[in-house]
Write an enzyme that holds these catalytic residues in place. Structure first.
Site, PDB file in Angstrom:
ATOM      1  N   TYR A 188       0.844  -1.187   0.000  1.00 21.35           N
ATOM      2  CA  TYR A 188       0.000   0.000   0.000  1.00 21.35           C
ATOM      3  C   TYR A 188       0.888   1.248   0.000  1.00 21.35           C
ATOM      4  O   TYR A 188       2.117   1.165   0.081  1.00 21.35           O
ATOM      5  CB  TYR A 188      -0.942  -0.027   1.203  1.00 21.35           C
ATOM      6  CG  TYR A 188      -2.196  -0.863   0.996  1.00 21.35           C
ATOM      7  CD1 TYR A 188      -3.453  -0.292   1.066  1.00 21.35           C
ATOM      8  CD2 TYR A 188      -2.115  -2.238   0.726  1.00 21.35           C
ATOM      9  CE1 TYR A 188      -4.610  -1.044   0.882  1.00 21.35           C
ATOM     10  CE2 TYR A 188      -3.251  -3.009   0.541  1.00 21.35           C
ATOM     11  CZ  TYR A 188      -4.498  -2.406   0.615  1.00 21.35           C
ATOM     12  OH  TYR A 188      -5.628  -3.167   0.417  1.00 21.35           O
ATOM     13  N   ARG A 337      -7.025 -15.892   7.911  1.00 23.62           N
ATOM     14  CA  ARG A 337      -7.865 -16.891   7.234  1.00 23.62           C
ATOM     15  C   ARG A 337      -8.417 -17.945   8.197  1.00 23.62           C
ATOM     16  O   ARG A 337      -9.499 -18.487   7.968  1.00 23.62           O
ATOM     17  CB  ARG A 337      -7.077 -17.563   6.110  1.00 23.62           C
ATOM     18  CG  ARG A 337      -6.814 -16.634   4.919  1.00 23.62           C
ATOM     19  CD  ARG A 337      -5.991 -17.327   3.855  1.00 23.62           C
ATOM     20  NE  ARG A 337      -5.781 -16.493   2.685  1.00 23.62           N
ATOM     21  CZ  ARG A 337      -4.790 -15.618   2.568  1.00 23.62           C
ATOM     22  NH1 ARG A 337      -3.926 -15.468   3.558  1.00 23.62           N
ATOM     23  NH2 ARG A 337      -4.668 -14.897   1.480  1.00 23.62           N
TER      24      ARG A 337
END
Length: 366
Positions: A188, A337
Site C-alpha cells: 500500500y 484466514r
C-alpha cells in the site's frame, strides 16, 4: 490461565485477550452512488460473528481514507459521515460482546483500482473502464506488467493525503473505534514510500532512509495528533520485501534491519504497537512460507526495541498461538484466514487449553 487468554492494556484501553483478528478485505461495499464505501449487512455479520466467537480485538479490513485510496471499487471507506453512521452500528455491537473494535486506515497507492480477488484474480481496472481510476504513488512505476502507471505524487498531494489520514482518524473515533491502525504494509502507499524498490524519488520524500520514511512519519504524527491520548495507535508493517532473504535476487528493497530501525522512530512518535507482517510490495518476490513464518520478524522487533508487537502469518493451532505469546515472541497473535474458517476459534482454543473468553449470554445454559 495461559497468557493467551489474559488481558492486555495499552494506554487506558484493556483488550480482554491476546487473540486478535487481522484486517481482511471483503470487497463487499457498493462501488458507486451514495453507499460507496459504506459497510453493509455483510460486514456487520462478518465482524459480529468473530466478536461472538470471543476474539479480543477485531481490526476492520483496509478502510480507505479517500475514494482513490481504495484498492478496489468495493472497499470500505471512512471519508464521509454516511460511512461513519454505518460503522457506529458495527462498533456498538462488537462492544456488547466484550470485543475491542479497531480500524485499519489505508491508502492503496499504485495498487489501487483493481477487481475483487475472485473476479479475474483481482486484475487491474483501467481508468477507461467503469469504476476505474488512475492510481497514485511515490514514483511513476506500475505495480505489475498489466497495472496502470500511477501518477507520481506532488508535494502538495502528499500533504493532502496526510490530512486525509488525520480526518479519517477523527471520523473513525466518531464511529466508535478504539484502536487506529495505520496500514504501512503489503505494498500500500506508505509501504511504497518506505521501500527503495518502489520509491525512486530524488526529493525529500525519497533516497535515504530518512527521506523514504518521511511520509509515513508525517501520517503517524497527523493521526496521533487527533487520536485520543488515552487510546492506542498501531502501525502495520511489511517487515521485508523478501528480496534480501533471497541470495539470487540483487534488487534493493525494504529489509528487516530497516523495520527494527523504523520501529524506534514509531515509538518516539507515540505508536503503541507494531503489527508485523511481510511482503506485498514486490509482485514476483520469492517468499518462504510455513506455519508462523512471519513470527521471527515480530520477535526481532520486540527483542531489539522493546516495542509491543502482534504476530501474524499462518497461525492456526491453539498451542502454536499459546507458545508465541507465552514465550514472549509477541504480545498477541493476529489470526486471518483461520478466523474465516472458524469464527469461534477463540472459544475452541479456550476449551482446548483451559482458558476462558467471553461468550454471548444467549449461549449460556443453567
Amino acid at each position: 490461565m495461559t497468557s493467551l487468554f489474559t488481558p492486555y492494556t495499552l494506554r487506558s484501553l484493556t483488550i480482554p485477550n491476546r487473540i486478535w483478528m487481522a484486517a481482511m478485505c471483503q470487497y463487499s461495499a457498493a462501488p458507486d452512488g451514495e453507499a460507496v464505501g459504506v459497510p453493509t449487512d455483510w460486514h456487520f455479520a462478518h465482524l459480529a460473528a468473530r466478536a461472538s466467537g470471543g476474539t479480543g480485538l477485531i481490526i476492520t479490513e483496509a478502510t480507505a481514507v479517500s475514494p482513490e485510496g481504495r484498492i478496489s471499487p468495493y472497499d470500505l471507506g471512512i471519508w464521509n459521515d454516511t460511512q461513519v453512521a454505518a460503522f457506529q452500528r458495527i462498533t456498538a455491537f462488537l462492544k456488547t460482546q466484550g470485543t475491542v473494535p479497531g480500524i485499519q486506515l489505508a491508502h492503496a497507492g499504485r495498487k489501487a483500482s483493481t477487481e475483487r480477488t475472485w473476479v479475474d484474480r483481482g486484475r487491474p481496472i483501467s481508468p477507461d473502464e467503469p469504476h476505474g481510476w488512475t492510481p497514485v504513488g511515490p514514483s511513476a512505476l506500475p505495480f505489475g506488467p498489466e497495472s496502470t502507471t500511477p501518477e507520481e505524487l506532488t508535494r502538495d498531494r502528499i500533504r493532502g493525503i496526510v490530512r486525509e489520514f488525520a480526518e479519517a482518524a477523527e471520523r473513525a473515533r466518531a464511529a466508535g473505534f478504539e484502536v487506529a491502525e495505520i496500514h504501512g504494509a503489503h505494498g500500500y502507499l506508505i509501504n511504497q514510500f518506505l521501500s527503495p524498490y518502489s520509491n525512486h524519488r530524488t526529493d525529500e520524500y525519497g533516497g535515504s532512509f530518512e527521506g523514504r520514511t518521511r511520509f509515513a512519519l508525517e501520517v503517524v504524527d497527523a493521526v496521533r495528533a487527533v487520536w485520543p491520548d488515552d487510546l492506542p495507535v498501531f502501525f502495520r508493517i511489511s517487515a521485508t520485501d523478501w528480496l534480501t532473504e533471497n541470495p539470487e535476487d540483487g534488487r534493493e528493497g525494504w529489509t528487516a534491519d530497516d523495520t527494527v530501525r523504523f520501529a524506534k522512530e514509531l515509538q518516539a512518535r507515540g505508536v503503541d504497537l507494531m503489527d508485523v507482517s511481510t511482503g506485498g510490495n514486490v509482485p514476483d518476490a520469492k517468499i518462504v512460507t510455513g506455519p508462523g513464518y512471519q513470527v521471527p520478524f515480530a520477535e526481532r522487533v520486540r527483542t531489539e526495541t522493546g516495542m509491543p508487537v502482534a504476530a501474524v502469518g499462518m497461525i492456526t493451532q491453539p498451542d502454536q498461538a499459546r507458545e508465541i505469546v507465552a514465550s514472549g515472541r509477541a504480545d498477541a497473535v493476529l489470526l486471518a484466514r483461520e478466523l474465516l474458517r472458524n469464527p469461534y476459534w477463540a472459544r475452541h482454543a479456550a476449551a482446548e487449553l483451559g482458558g476462558e473468553v467471553a461468550s454471548p449470554t444467549q449461549y449460556h445454559r443453567a
